[in-house]
Design an enzyme around this catalytic site. Structure first.
Site: not given
Length: 512
Positions: A402-403, A406, A475, A478-479
């Site tokens: 889920r974002i 945005p 989830k 950033g990586e």
């Protein structure tokens, strides 16, 4: 059919300055403060930051792939030699990606630490996975070329149904969809598979792609939520915000849960007297702290609902609590917005100055394998006389659950692509082997991208969530946005020039 791939990855220091400085302060500043009983500030000159704060370690990494003529992978071997310091053992999680990204019956891995007279390496964006993605994804591209297969098709044929490393089912894994959406949006069908087949004047044009993966980390977290008689909310958690937008995302989650406008919610962080949270890293803050914020605000909303349905003077008196929802700063009956009241009226009538709850999130043991994924596409132009590489455009497609925001997600994704451009083409710490001195320990000689290096960048996020990972279905982003970028560029360079570059950064001399 076999394909072997060996590479040497040089350490990059600059991108680790901020995190490294924080770790160095934690190692030395805190004990000094305890000893003196006074506040301590650690000050480093720019040059000292290059060798005193950590960096991504250098690797010698060799991969061999074995597959049949249909493009089915049969075996993969990984032989890794990685630097560490003489006084500490440091090891990144470089083994995971090679075990679970593709389906194959046989995997062999060796990892050797090489102690050197250097400062201890440190976590950098996408630790371990970004390093492995360059090797594995470059090798997959090389094997696809040898077999005469489209690189996407080779990856599709080796998509696992379950995690090959653990046998666990994936919570969600939508890499196939990432490939499909990315290929369509990027115009992959226009790619002539033959290297050096496309030109634009003096420029050789190439298109490449790669997959990326990163763990879905989570940690125990708490958050406190308070609703006051003015109808505004205060939420607190001892997290931090180094720039990804923690303030904003936590405020959004709280506002949504309480049915308030974002302007009516204040989120505070960064103080150890606040409810505890895990470290701000590993792409775990959204999954961990936001889940605690969600829990705190859900409890707070239910507390207000229970107060209303039990209040004989409330329009909601006697209504089933499950039929009451929050929105526009008020509680009302689901499907009947006219029957309800504001938080202000509810609290004032009951002589309450505020309502307050403590929320928490504790990840339990899971039977699922949880990762975020991406497919990165790159188009490059290489000057056939000078060997100069220029990025023309890039696209990242992400399976990241889920974002929440945005705009914040775009900031992360574009930043990851810029960082990947930097790793692929520019970042290079030059060490004098005679004395270990870093030769280019300054911002003039250590190159990072500027505006002219950054072309059209676009990010797409697959709709959906991952409720096995956490209650809000995220989830972490950033990586994973960084992993897969460098190999996508390297594979595009091969398509443009026919040259495989097995050492980062890709410089002009490697293409001449």
């Amino acid at each position: 059919m076999t394909s072997s791939y060996g590479t040497s990855l040089t350490p990059d220091s600059q991108a680790g300055l901020l995190l490294g400085g924080a770790v160095l302060l934690a190692r030395h500043g805190v004990p000094a403060a305890r000893e003196t009983g006074r506040a301590v500030k650690l000050v480093l000159a720019r040059r000292q930051q290059y060798f005193g704060t950590g960096y991504r370690p250098a690797y010698e990494y060799k991969v061999r792939l074995g597959g049949d003529r249909r493009g089915r992978l049969l075996a993969m071997t990984h032989d890794i030699r990685a630097e560490t310091s003489t006084y500490e053992d440091y090891q990144e999680s470089v083994l995971t990606t090679g075990q679970m990204l593709y389906r194959m019956p046989n995997v062999s891995q060796t990892y050797e630490r090489v102690p050197l007279d250097v400062n201890t390496p440190l976590y950098m964006r996408g630790p371990g996975h970004s390093t492995t993605s360059y090797i594995v994804e470059s090798a997959m591209d090389e094997l696809a070329h040898e077999l005469g297969l489209d690189p996407i098709e080779l990856r599709r044929r080796n998509e696992p149904d379950d995690d090959p490393a653990t046998g666990r089912p994936f919570s969600t894994r939508r890499l196939r969809e990432c490939y499909t959406v990315g290929a369509r949006q990027f115009g992959w069908h226009r790619r002539d598979p033959k290297p050096r087949s496309t030109r634009d004047g003096d420029w050789l044009i190439g298109m490449g792609m790669a997959a990326g993966v990163y763990d879905t980390h989570r940690g125990a977290a708490q958050a406190r939520a308070r609703l006051d008689a003015r109808g505004s909310a205060l939420v607190e958690a001892a997290s931090s915000d180094m720039g990804p937008g923690t303030y904003t995302s936590m405020t959004q989650v709280a506002a949504d849960a309480l049915g308030l406008s974002v302007s009516a919610v204040t989120f505070r962080l960064g103080d150890s007297i606040m409810p505890p949270t895990p470290p701000h890293g590993g792409s775990m803050t959204m999954a961990s702290v936001d889940s605690a914020v969600q829990d705190a605000c859900d409890k707070l909303r239910r507390q207000a609902v229970e107060l209303a349905v039990g209040d004989e003077r409330s329009p909601l008196h006697g209504v089933d609590a499950g039929d009451v929802v929050a929105g526009d700063g008020r509680l009302h009956v689901k499907g009947d917005s006219a029957r309800g009241e504001t938080y202000q009226r509810l609290l004032a009538r009951n002589n309450r100055t505020h309502l307050e709850t403590l929320g928490s999130f504790t990840p339990g043991a899971s039977r699922f394998s949880m990762y975020a994924y991406n497919a990165t596409f790159a188009e490059v132009a290489v000057d056939h006389r000078l060997g100069l590489v220029r990025i023309r455009r890039m696209l990242g497609v992400y399976d990241a659950g889920r974002i929440i925001s945005p705009k914040l997600a775009d900031s992360q994704a574009i930043g990851g692509m810029v960082g990947g451009i930097s790793a692929a083409l520019l970042e290079h710490t030059v060490t004098d082997p005679r004395d270990g001195r870093i030769v280019n320990a300054n911002l003039a000689d250590y190159l990072v991208p500027v505006n002219a290096d950054v072309p059209s960048l676009r990010a797409i996020y697959l709709d959906g969530d991952d409720r096995e990972a956490d209650p809000i279905g995220v989830k972490g982003l950033g990586e994973v946005v960084y992993t897969g970028v460098a190999p996508a560029i390297a594979n595009a360079v091969f398509h443009a020039t026919g040259r495989r570059v097995r050492e980062l950064p890709i410089t002009a001399d490697a293409l001449l």
